[in-house]
Write a protein that holds these residues in place. Structure first.
Motif, PDB file in Angstrom:
ATOM      1  N   TRP A 193       7.667  -2.654   6.302  1.00 44.91           N
ATOM      2  CA  TRP A 193       6.399  -2.563   5.584  1.00 44.91           C
ATOM      3  C   TRP A 193       5.406  -1.688   6.324  1.00 44.91           C
ATOM      4  O   TRP A 193       4.594  -0.979   5.702  1.00 44.91           O
ATOM      5  CB  TRP A 193       5.822  -3.968   5.375  1.00 44.91           C
ATOM      6  CG  TRP A 193       6.491  -4.692   4.262  1.00 44.91           C
ATOM      7  CD1 TRP A 193       7.316  -5.772   4.350  1.00 44.91           C
ATOM      8  CD2 TRP A 193       6.412  -4.356   2.866  1.00 44.91           C
ATOM      9  NE1 TRP A 193       7.767  -6.140   3.105  1.00 44.91           N
ATOM     10  CE2 TRP A 193       7.227  -5.291   2.175  1.00 44.91           C
ATOM     11  CE3 TRP A 193       5.754  -3.371   2.148  1.00 44.91           C
ATOM     12  CZ2 TRP A 193       7.370  -5.251   0.791  1.00 44.91           C
ATOM     13  CZ3 TRP A 193       5.900  -3.336   0.762  1.00 44.91           C
ATOM     14  CH2 TRP A 193       6.699  -4.263   0.104  1.00 44.91           C
ATOM     15  N   ASN A 194       5.473  -1.700   7.646  1.00 46.61           N
ATOM     16  CA  ASN A 194       4.580  -0.823   8.405  1.00 46.61           C
ATOM     17  C   ASN A 194       4.916   0.638   8.135  1.00 46.61           C
ATOM     18  O   ASN A 194       4.017   1.467   7.904  1.00 46.61           O
ATOM     19  CB  ASN A 194       4.698  -1.115   9.894  1.00 46.61           C
ATOM     20  CG  ASN A 194       3.703  -0.324  10.725  1.00 46.61           C
ATOM     21  OD1 ASN A 194       2.495  -0.448  10.537  1.00 46.61           O
ATOM     22  ND2 ASN A 194       4.215   0.490  11.625  1.00 46.61           N
ATOM     23  N   LYS A 197       3.803   1.561   4.596  1.00 49.47           N
ATOM     24  CA  LYS A 197       2.369   1.837   4.488  1.00 49.47           C
ATOM     25  C   LYS A 197       2.038   3.219   5.031  1.00 49.47           C
ATOM     26  O   LYS A 197       1.223   3.945   4.455  1.00 49.47           O
ATOM     27  CB  LYS A 197       1.581   0.756   5.223  1.00 49.47           C
ATOM     28  CG  LYS A 197       1.588  -0.605   4.524  1.00 49.47           C
ATOM     29  CD  LYS A 197       0.707  -1.602   5.230  1.00 49.47           C
ATOM     30  CE  LYS A 197       1.278  -2.030   6.552  1.00 49.47           C
ATOM     31  NZ  LYS A 197       0.475  -3.095   7.207  1.00 49.47           N
ATOM     32  N   TYR A 381      -5.690   4.470   7.465  1.00 51.35           N
ATOM     33  CA  TYR A 381      -6.136   4.181   6.107  1.00 51.35           C
ATOM     34  C   TYR A 381      -7.577   4.630   5.878  1.00 51.35           C
ATOM     35  O   TYR A 381      -8.066   4.580   4.753  1.00 51.35           O
ATOM     36  CB  TYR A 381      -6.003   2.690   5.828  1.00 51.35           C
ATOM     37  CG  TYR A 381      -4.661   2.151   6.256  1.00 51.35           C
ATOM     38  CD1 TYR A 381      -3.515   2.458   5.543  1.00 51.35           C
ATOM     39  CD2 TYR A 381      -4.526   1.370   7.411  1.00 51.35           C
ATOM     40  CE1 TYR A 381      -2.275   2.000   5.944  1.00 51.35           C
ATOM     41  CE2 TYR A 381      -3.287   0.903   7.823  1.00 51.35           C
ATOM     42  CZ  TYR A 381      -2.168   1.215   7.086  1.00 51.35           C
ATOM     43  OH  TYR A 381      -0.941   0.765   7.491  1.00 51.35           O
TER      44      TYR A 381
END
Length: 626
Positions: A193-194, A197, A381
């Motif tokens: 998941w890292n 992302k 982000y």
């Protein structure tokens, strides 16, 4: 190197079944007892060399040179970890465990209960006086080491010892990021998941950059803000890639990874600053000079970041360059203030603030402030969030641009009822200025014969409907012949050729149009249900030099023609014959003479304002030209 027999305590781990222990010449696979009491007795987080503490909180080696001289850059961390059977059953739900170490020094080798389980940068046989090359230093790489099942002790504490190497006074051991032990499935899922992302941010910023470039290509050829933001998006994607763990599976050179990370961040900061300056439409001369100076500094900084010879000088340079970031941030706020009245600037301001807060989060994480509970990096982000806010701004501009296009279309439709397409484009493009110029112009005047009598016998509404129907049909015909419809004068029409666009066939088109208007008038009588000959046209056509341009005042002007040649055309119409086209000799010759123009008669007429009679041709037909 000597291969030993497989150890019995590794049999329970299927992934280790085919791996045989190795013994190296310069290091042991199992730590001796004297090495288990390492240099630092515990995993205390450090952010700089002058804050390195042991497990009791005492400071060690605030002077890096002292440490490096004594230990040649090598040191040990040691801690004890207790794992119970209940932990395997309820917490980990697995016997297969993984050790995660965050940013730990510049190279490491890891031992679990005295057994070597993995390394990054260091090898098991790295001598204690070896100086690693720059590409072997991986201070930002996250380490994952499988813990063999047979090495996990459930009845006593497990000893974790980490041998580290620090060539420069950066990343002093465990710093910046957390460490933990987890199940293999959890670790794989977390890293999946890292990575997802990171990839999502990279793809998002690349798509946004490509979209803005496409938008620039379509609609904003004179607008540089979109170009700067597109380039910023592309460099943000590169920066995110070289900060992620994904890059280590592509590039095996930690030094160049760090170089490109810093260089892309420098480029990103300057592109972002230029975007805001362009978006805010700030045109003060001194701001432009300062901006050019900052651009030069940015280019020089970018080149220096790629040219520096080692990781230490690169880190020092980037830390000094960060002070320029503060100046850029202050300047950014000032530019936003100057451009506060620009549409969508509020959205841009919100995006800048949002990005600033997320980057500030990373500053707190790096400082390991005790009052700050978070430990997650958000810089990746930050720009993605800013991009999304700008996307809303761009979408808003797209909607406004679409509305503007619709309004321009409506305006063109409205203007097309008053002007020829050529004049209409000139008006829409705002190229009209007060004044005129001399040109050879073909001028046409027409008047409806019989309309005055018709007006006396019919109600005004009927008269207006018939007049509009006549003008509608004749105007379409005039525009079909690429004329400029000057004006309606009562029941008369004035049109001309040769401005704003001039051709060698202007006189020919004027005469051809006049002939077709006479034929059209017969058809109009039929369409209106009137007896033949109820309405007829007198038409006069002349060709000669006239003044064409915007005549009047700044607040009220007409795009028209004036001069003797125009007056002559009006006189020809008034002295003409209903149902016929009176053409001057000048227009007849300019249109190609009897090669193209057929006439039933010619005669001299004495016109008002003319000392000499004018030779007039009464044209009946126009032949196609080459």
């Amino acid at each position: 190197m000597v291969v030993e027999e497989k150890s019995a305590d590794l049999d329970d781990d299927p992934e280790f079944e085919e791996i045989k222990p190795l013994v190296f010449a310069n290091a042991l696979p199992t730590l001796p007892d004297q090495a288990k009491t390492g240099w630092i007795s515990g995993f205390q987080i450090q952010t700089s060399w002058d804050t390195v503490k042991d497990g009791d909180g005492e400071f060690y080696f605030p002077d890096f040179s002292e440490y490096f001289e004594k230990y040649k850059g090598y040191a040990w961390y040691r801690t004890e970890i207790s794992i119970s059977p209940e932990d395997l059953k309820s917490k980990f739900k697995s016997r297969y465990l993984v050790l995660r170490l965050g940013q730990i020094s510049q190279a490491d080798a890891v031992y679990w209960n005295g057994h070597f389980i993995g390394s990054t940068g260091l090898s098991l046989d790295t001598p204690p006086d070896t100086f690693l090359e720059e590409k072997q230093l991986l201070p930002d790489k996250t380490r994952f080491y499988r813990i063999p099942v047979g090495l996990i002790r459930l009845d006593e504490p497990n000893i974790l010892a980490v041998r580290v190497f620090a060539k420069y006074p950066i990343s002093p051991g465990l710093s910046h990021d957390k460490f933990y032990i987890s199940s293999l499935k959890y670790s794989e899922r977390a890293e999946y998941w890292n990575d997802f992302k990171k990839i999502f941010v990279i793809v998002l910023t690349l798509l946004l950059g490509a979209f803005y470039l496409y938008w620039q290509f379509l609609f904003r050829k004179d607008e540089h803000a979109t170009i700067f933001f597109s380039l910023g998006s592309i460099f943000m994607a590169l920066n995110t890639l070289f900060q992620s763990q994904i890059i280590y599976s592509i590039v095996n050179d930690g030094f160049w990874i760090k170089k490109i990370e810093y260089a892309t961040w420098i480029a990103l900061a300057h592109f972002l600053f230029n975007f805001v300056v362009q978006f805010a439409k700030v045109h003060q001369h001194w701001i432009s000079l300062v901006n050019r100076g900052l651009d030069i500094v940015g280019v020089i900084s970018f080149v220096i970041a790629l040219a520096l010879p080692n990781l230490h000088s690169l880190s020092i340079f980037f830390s000094y360059w960060s002070f320029l970031n503060i100046a850029l941030g202050i300047g950014l706020c000032y530019i936003i203030f100057l451009g506060r009245k620009i549409p969508a600037m509020g959205t841009v301001s919100f995006g800048v603030l949002f990005m600033f807060l997320l980057i500030l989060n990373d500053v707190f994480v790096d400082l390991q402030l005790s009052f700050y509970p978070g430990d997650t990096y958000l810089k990746d982000y930050a720009f993605a969030g800013f991009s999304i806010s700008i996307a809303f701004s761009i979408i808003g501009n797209m909607v406004e641009s679409r509305k503007l296009v619709e309004r321009q279309k409506e305006e063109k439709d409205r203007l097309s009822r008053y002007f020829s397409p050529a004049v209409m484009e000139t008006i829409v493009n705002d190229h009209i200025k007060l004044g005129g110029e001399e040109r050879d112009i073909a001028t046409l005047f027409s008047d409806i014969v019989g309309f005055t009598t018709f007006s006396e016998k019919n109600p005004p509404s009927v008269v207006l409907d018939h007049l509009n129907a006549i003008f509608e049909s004749l105007s379409e015909l005039i525009f079909e012949y690429s004329a400029t419809l000057d004006k309606f004068i009562g029941d008369a029409i004035m049109a001309f050729w040769g401005a704003p666009k001039k051709t060698e066939w202007d006189a020919y088109k004027a005469i051809a149009c006049a002939v077709q208007m006479q034929k059209k008038m017969i058809q109009i009588n039929e369409e209106l249900g009137l007896p033949p000959g109820t309405f007829r046209l007198r038409i006069g056509v002349n060709f000669g030099e006239a003044i064409v341009g915007n005549i009047g005042s700044v607040k009220r002007m007409d795009y028209t023609v004036i001069g003797d040649a125009v007056n002559t055309a009006a006189r020809l119409e008034s002295h003409g014959v209903p149902g016929k086209v009176a053409v001057s000799e000048a227009a007849f010759l300019a249109a190609g003479g009897d090669k193209y123009i057929k006439y039933e008669e010619k005669k001299e007429l004495s016109l008002k304002g003319k000392a000499e009679p004018v030779l007039v041709y009464f044209v009946t037909e126009v032949l196609p030209h080459d």
